[in-house]
Design an enzyme around this catalytic site. Structure first.
Site, mmCIF file in Angstrom:
data_model
loop_
_atom_site.group_PDB
_atom_site.id
_atom_site.type_symbol
_atom_site.label_atom_id
_atom_site.label_comp_id
_atom_site.label_asym_id
_atom_site.label_seq_id
_atom_site.Cartn_x
_atom_site.Cartn_y
_atom_site.Cartn_z
ATOM 1 N N TYR A 33 22.427 15.059 23.018
ATOM 2 C CA TYR A 33 21.948 13.736 23.416
ATOM 3 C C TYR A 33 21.022 13.833 24.611
ATOM 4 C CZ TYR A 33 25.165 13.525 27.461
ATOM 5 O OH TYR A 33 25.802 13.762 28.651
ATOM 6 N N ARG A 52 13.864 19.212 27.318
ATOM 7 C CA ARG A 52 15.282 19.606 27.365
ATOM 8 C C ARG A 52 15.957 19.312 26.029
ATOM 9 N NH1 ARG A 52 19.052 17.070 31.925
ATOM 10 N NH2 ARG A 52 18.838 15.214 30.605
ATOM 11 N N ARG A 100 33.048 17.745 5.226
ATOM 12 C CA ARG A 100 33.534 18.482 6.396
ATOM 13 C C ARG A 100 33.714 19.964 6.096
ATOM 14 N NH1 ARG A 100 37.844 20.277 9.227
ATOM 15 N NH2 ARG A 100 37.788 19.913 11.474
ATOM 16 N N HIS A 102 33.176 23.765 8.597
ATOM 17 C CA HIS A 102 32.684 24.314 9.861
ATOM 18 C C HIS A 102 31.304 24.955 9.712
ATOM 19 C CE1 HIS A 102 36.774 23.558 11.027
ATOM 20 N NE2 HIS A 102 36.580 24.018 12.249
ATOM 21 N N LYS A 149 22.803 20.042 26.374
ATOM 22 C CA LYS A 149 23.291 18.661 26.537
ATOM 23 C C LYS A 149 24.002 18.223 25.264
ATOM 24 C CE LYS A 149 21.832 14.437 28.905
ATOM 25 N NZ LYS A 149 22.931 14.343 29.849
ATOM 26 N N GLU A 181 28.684 21.550 39.153
ATOM 27 C CA GLU A 181 27.982 20.261 39.107
ATOM 28 C C GLU A 181 29.011 19.150 38.966
ATOM 29 O OE1 GLU A 181 25.602 19.651 35.536
ATOM 30 O OE2 GLU A 181 26.917 20.986 34.400
ATOM 31 N N LEU A 206 24.066 21.809 33.617
ATOM 32 C CA LEU A 206 22.984 21.153 32.894
ATOM 33 C C LEU A 206 21.802 21.058 33.865
ATOM 34 C CD1 LEU A 206 22.282 19.598 30.221
ATOM 35 C CD2 LEU A 206 22.537 17.550 31.614
HETATM 36 N N1 PDD Z 1 24.323 12.740 32.544
HETATM 37 N N2 PDD Z 1 25.018 17.283 34.668
HETATM 38 C C1 PDD Z 1 25.696 16.678 33.684
HETATM 39 C C2 PDD Z 1 26.963 17.312 33.193
HETATM 40 C C3 PDD Z 1 25.217 15.475 33.133
HETATM 41 O O1 PDD Z 1 25.891 14.875 32.141
HETATM 42 C C4 PDD Z 1 24.027 14.904 33.660
HETATM 43 C C5 PDD Z 1 23.447 13.639 33.113
HETATM 44 C C6 PDD Z 1 23.352 15.583 34.692
HETATM 45 C C7 PDD Z 1 22.069 15.064 35.281
HETATM 46 O O2 PDD Z 1 21.010 15.154 34.369
HETATM 47 P P1 PDD Z 1 19.761 14.154 34.465
HETATM 48 O O3 PDD Z 1 19.285 14.229 35.866
HETATM 49 O O4 PDD Z 1 18.795 14.706 33.504
HETATM 50 O O5 PDD Z 1 20.270 12.772 34.104
HETATM 51 C C8 PDD Z 1 23.870 16.778 35.166
HETATM 52 C C9 PDD Z 1 23.822 11.587 31.829
HETATM 53 C C10 PDD Z 1 23.138 10.611 32.694
HETATM 54 C C11 PDD Z 1 24.953 10.992 30.991
HETATM 55 O O6 PDD Z 1 25.712 11.785 30.440
HETATM 56 O O7 PDD Z 1 25.045 9.776 30.877
#
Ligand code: PDD
Length: 284
Positions: A33, A52, A100, A102, A149, A181, A206
């Protein structure tokens, strides 16, 4: 007003928007996403988010659901159809619909694509930023590819809920003593010399798009940056702390596990960065 969603080629009111129970996102979390912003009708950091997203798809051996140009058109349509100017757009792509199993479905199975948009106010979190937020620390139990992501977010949800349960806004994830993070944001501290410290990019975090822009703002403001891991003890001893994400922008952190950071108020460096970031978003 009912919001309009984009689902696999059609626009539909949210309450009617549906995906198959055999969507691999639903059954396996087999998808990725993006969350990006539209400010004053313009995409903000669009290339960063799309680059990304394309990388996440590649790393999971998924086909892009459509070209970048087509995606931009759908995004624009979605924002317009919802009568928005400043919007937060959610994009989710999954490895399609198949019985379904894997093993990946046949190569001609189309990547499924869902997009939603909601109102976003660039100043909407200013009151919170003026007060700052609290974070707690939680073990980082995620898989070894936090750089992708992926929609598979259970460890992040558990950490965020643990934070919410004690009245904190975010959980900082800790692996081998270092803060990687936040559960949905990147983590930063300001050291005693006024330099920013944040975990380097790699499989452990991320690579936030807001993080990149904040780094560029810091360079412009001639603020020194060290991209290296920092410990929880260092964070507790820091003069400031903050988080960055598309939704939080730059958000000052005033407590870690209940203990004040610095003087327990939003720090000047974080607030300067927040202003610089917002200015860029407006002028983009
Ligand atoms: N989250 N780290 C993680 C684990 C994240 O889920 C996010 C963003 C970030 C920051 O990424 P960015 O600056 O590109 O938004 C770092 C989004 C906002 C979410 O899951 O809603």
């Amino acid at each position: 007003m009912t919001m309009i969603a984009y689902v696999n080629g059609s626009y539909a009111p949210m309450r009617d928007a549906q995906v198959s129970i055999e969507d691999r996102g639903y059954q396996f979390s087999d998808g990725i996403y993006e969350v990006c912003l539209c400010i004053a009708g313009r995409y903000w950091d669009f290339d960063g988010h799309l680059t990304r997203m394309e990388r996440s798809l590649r790393e999971l051996r998924m086909d892009a659901p459509m070209s970048r140009d087509a995606l931009q058109i759908v995004m624009g349509q979605l924002v317009r159809r919802n009568g928005l100017k400043d919007a937060l757009v959610y994009i989710q792509a999954t490895r399609g619909v198949a019985p379904r199993n894997h093993v990946f479905p046949p190569a001609d199975t189309p990547t499924a694509l869902v997009m939603t948009a909601k109102r976003f106010d660039l100043d909407g979190s200013d009151a919170i930023a003026a007060k700052g937020v609290g974070v707690i620390t939680q073990p980082d139990i995620r898989w070894g590819r936090a750089d992708i992501k992926s929609i598979s977010l259970l460890p992040n949800l558990l950490a965020k809920q643990a934070a919410k349960d004690v009245g904190a806004a975010e959980a900082w994830l800790v692996r081998d003593g270092a803060v990687t993070e936040g559960s949905s944001s990147n983590a930063w501290i300001v050291d005693r010399d006024g330099a920013l410290v944040t975990h380097p990019k790699g499989f452990e975090i991320l690579g936030g798009i807001t993080r990149e822009t904040a780094l560029s703002c810091a360079a412009e403001l001639q603020i020194k940056v060290h991209e290296r891991a920092f410990t929880v003890a260092e964070a507790r001893d820091a003069s400031e702390a903050f988080i960055t994400s598309a939704t939080n922008l730059v958000m000052p952190v005033i407590t870690i596990d209940g203990a004040p950071v610095g003087n327990g108020a939003p720090g000047p460096v974080a607030l300067r960065l927040r202003e610089a970031y917002k200015l860029r978003a407006r002028q983009a």
